[in-house]
Design a protein around this motif. Sequence first.
Motif, short mmCIF file in Angstrom:
data_model
loop_
_atom_site.label_atom_id
_atom_site.label_comp_id
_atom_site.label_asym_id
_atom_site.label_seq_id
_atom_site.Cartn_x
_atom_site.Cartn_y
_atom_site.Cartn_z
N PHE A 208 0.97 -1.16 -0.12
CA PHE A 208 0.02 -0.08 -0.10
C PHE A 208 1.02 1.34 -0.12
CE2 PHE A 208 -2.19 3.30 2.37
CZ PHE A 208 -3.46 3.71 1.60
N MET A 209 1.71 1.27 0.98
CA MET A 209 2.71 2.27 1.03
C MET A 209 3.33 2.78 -0.59
SD MET A 209 6.21 2.99 3.32
CE MET A 209 7.04 1.50 2.45
N TYR A 211 2.18 1.71 -3.39
CA TYR A 211 1.19 1.85 -4.41
C TYR A 211 0.76 3.48 -4.20
CZ TYR A 211 -3.39 1.73 -6.67
OH TYR A 211 -4.42 1.88 -7.38
N GLU A 212 0.67 3.89 -2.77
CA GLU A 212 0.07 5.39 -2.80
C GLU A 212 1.33 6.26 -2.94
OE1 GLU A 212 -2.67 6.62 -1.76
OE2 GLU A 212 -3.53 4.90 -2.27
N THR A 213 2.42 5.78 -2.80
CA THR A 213 3.56 6.59 -3.26
C THR A 213 3.76 6.91 -4.80
OG1 THR A 213 4.85 6.06 -1.18
CG2 THR A 213 6.00 7.14 -2.84
N LEU A 214 3.55 5.77 -5.43
CA LEU A 214 3.71 5.93 -6.92
C LEU A 214 2.37 6.78 -7.23
CD1 LEU A 214 4.91 2.45 -7.78
CD2 LEU A 214 6.15 4.63 -8.12
N LEU A 215 1.28 6.40 -6.58
CA LEU A 215 0.21 7.09 -7.18
C LEU A 215 0.13 8.35 -7.07
CD1 LEU A 215 -2.81 6.29 -8.19
CD2 LEU A 215 -3.61 6.31 -5.98
N LYS A 216 0.70 8.97 -5.89
CA LYS A 216 0.68 10.38 -5.52
C LYS A 216 1.53 11.11 -6.81
CE LYS A 216 -0.38 10.59 -0.82
NZ LYS A 216 0.11 10.62 0.52
N ARG A 217 2.66 10.54 -7.26
CA ARG A 217 3.71 11.04 -7.93
C ARG A 217 3.13 11.26 -9.32
NH1 ARG A 217 9.57 8.33 -6.79
NH2 ARG A 217 9.67 8.97 -4.70
N ILE A 218 2.30 10.18 -9.67
CA ILE A 218 1.64 10.13 -10.99
C ILE A 218 0.52 11.34 -10.88
CG2 ILE A 218 0.04 8.98 -12.63
CD1 ILE A 218 1.38 6.48 -11.81
N LYS A 219 -0.27 11.50 -9.92
CA LYS A 219 -1.29 12.50 -9.82
C LYS A 219 -0.67 13.97 -9.85
CE LYS A 219 -4.76 10.11 -6.89
NZ LYS A 219 -5.27 10.11 -5.65
N GLY A 241 -0.12 -1.65 -9.56
CA GLY A 241 -0.23 -2.87 -8.51
C GLY A 241 0.67 -3.92 -8.52
N ALA A 242 1.49 -4.17 -9.94
CA ALA A 242 2.10 -5.10 -10.14
C ALA A 242 3.62 -4.55 -9.47
CB ALA A 242 2.46 -5.12 -11.66
N VAL A 243 3.91 -3.13 -9.73
CA VAL A 243 5.39 -2.78 -9.00
C VAL A 243 5.21 -2.89 -7.40
CG1 VAL A 243 6.63 -0.68 -8.90
CG2 VAL A 243 5.67 -1.32 -11.19
N ALA A 244 4.24 -2.41 -6.78
CA ALA A 244 3.95 -2.30 -5.53
C ALA A 244 4.29 -3.72 -4.94
CB ALA A 244 2.65 -1.60 -5.12
N PRO A 339 -5.61 -0.98 -1.25
CA PRO A 339 -4.31 -2.11 -1.57
C PRO A 339 -4.83 -3.40 -1.54
CG PRO A 339 -4.26 -1.41 0.58
CD PRO A 339 -5.46 -0.39 -0.05
N SER A 340 -4.26 -4.48 -1.98
CA SER A 340 -4.61 -5.87 -2.19
C SER A 340 -3.85 -6.52 -1.15
CB SER A 340 -4.29 -6.47 -3.56
OG SER A 340 -4.44 -7.91 -3.57
#
Length: 343
Positions: A208-209, A211-219, A241-244, A339-340
Amino acid sequence: MSDALINGLAGAGGGIIAQLLTFPLQTVNARQQTERDPSKPAFKDGAARQLYLVVKNEGWERLYGGLMPSLVGTAASQGVYYYFYQIFRNRAEAKALERSRRGLGDGSVGMLQSLTVAALSGCVNVLLTNPIWVAVTRMQTHRKANIQQSPQDLICANDKALEASTTENTPYKTIDVFQELYKEAGVLGFWKGVIPSLIMVSNPAIQFMLYETLLKRIKKRRASNLKGADGLTALEIFLLGAVAKLGATVLTYPLLVVKARLQVKQRIDGDKRHHYKGTFDAITKLVQYEGLRGMYKGMGTKIVQSVFASALLFMIKEELVKGARLLVTGNTSLVKKLPSKPS
């Protein structure tokens, strides 16, 4: 329909689909994790070779040994995890907004709070569904006798007690596993491997950490007028999801090996290396007799299976949530990224 229920049902649906597509790899990985004889193929062969040998010697159906309880476990695990995650997340968001009104913070949930929410959800899930996964592990590692062997060969193999589970041609059903577990250790037998499983809640927390970090950067790089949930496409969610999951799996894989060793049927020979009294004893003997390599046995197979399954789950789950919200409210802007849990 509540947020928690929508996310719980979507998580269960996504988990079932991902499980169906990746289950043969799970079976191979379970055998790799629990094999301790260096002369056995499961000890040294790759996933592709293992898939071939199982189909050749035992039939393709053995790749799906334990599928039904696994599907039940997946639906229960994902449903429980996402349901409680949404409940805990809503409470964390409410507290963050309350702090914001007092001039503390920007109203968003911090990383520590997010990790705590994921960890609590994981613990509830483990405690409620562990018996199902013990049964799945045993059914996956159950080996059907090779019909090409002679009766004398089979007798010798049984006498030497080289296999971790019973080797026979008779069906190995879920009820047989539960009866076997109860005879071995009573009610507590259904919670074999629960300690490493509880520690493993760090896997979705780490995932999750990341995923969220990558997600924020993309946003931050996206324009606010992009279409879709938060501007992300299904393919982008799949890749995130795969990278996380890849990062979380590499860091926590040894715990999966320990859990599998505790849950599989204990060997009946007199070698103390094959008997584990608990989590610490299993870790000690793994390092002592098999080295660090033993702690990462079958990791390549797990990475392929787990990363692919998790990425599928992220993508399918988000699409199911959007569809459910569209049907219920007609508004997809409320879709939330969650997260999964590990496969």
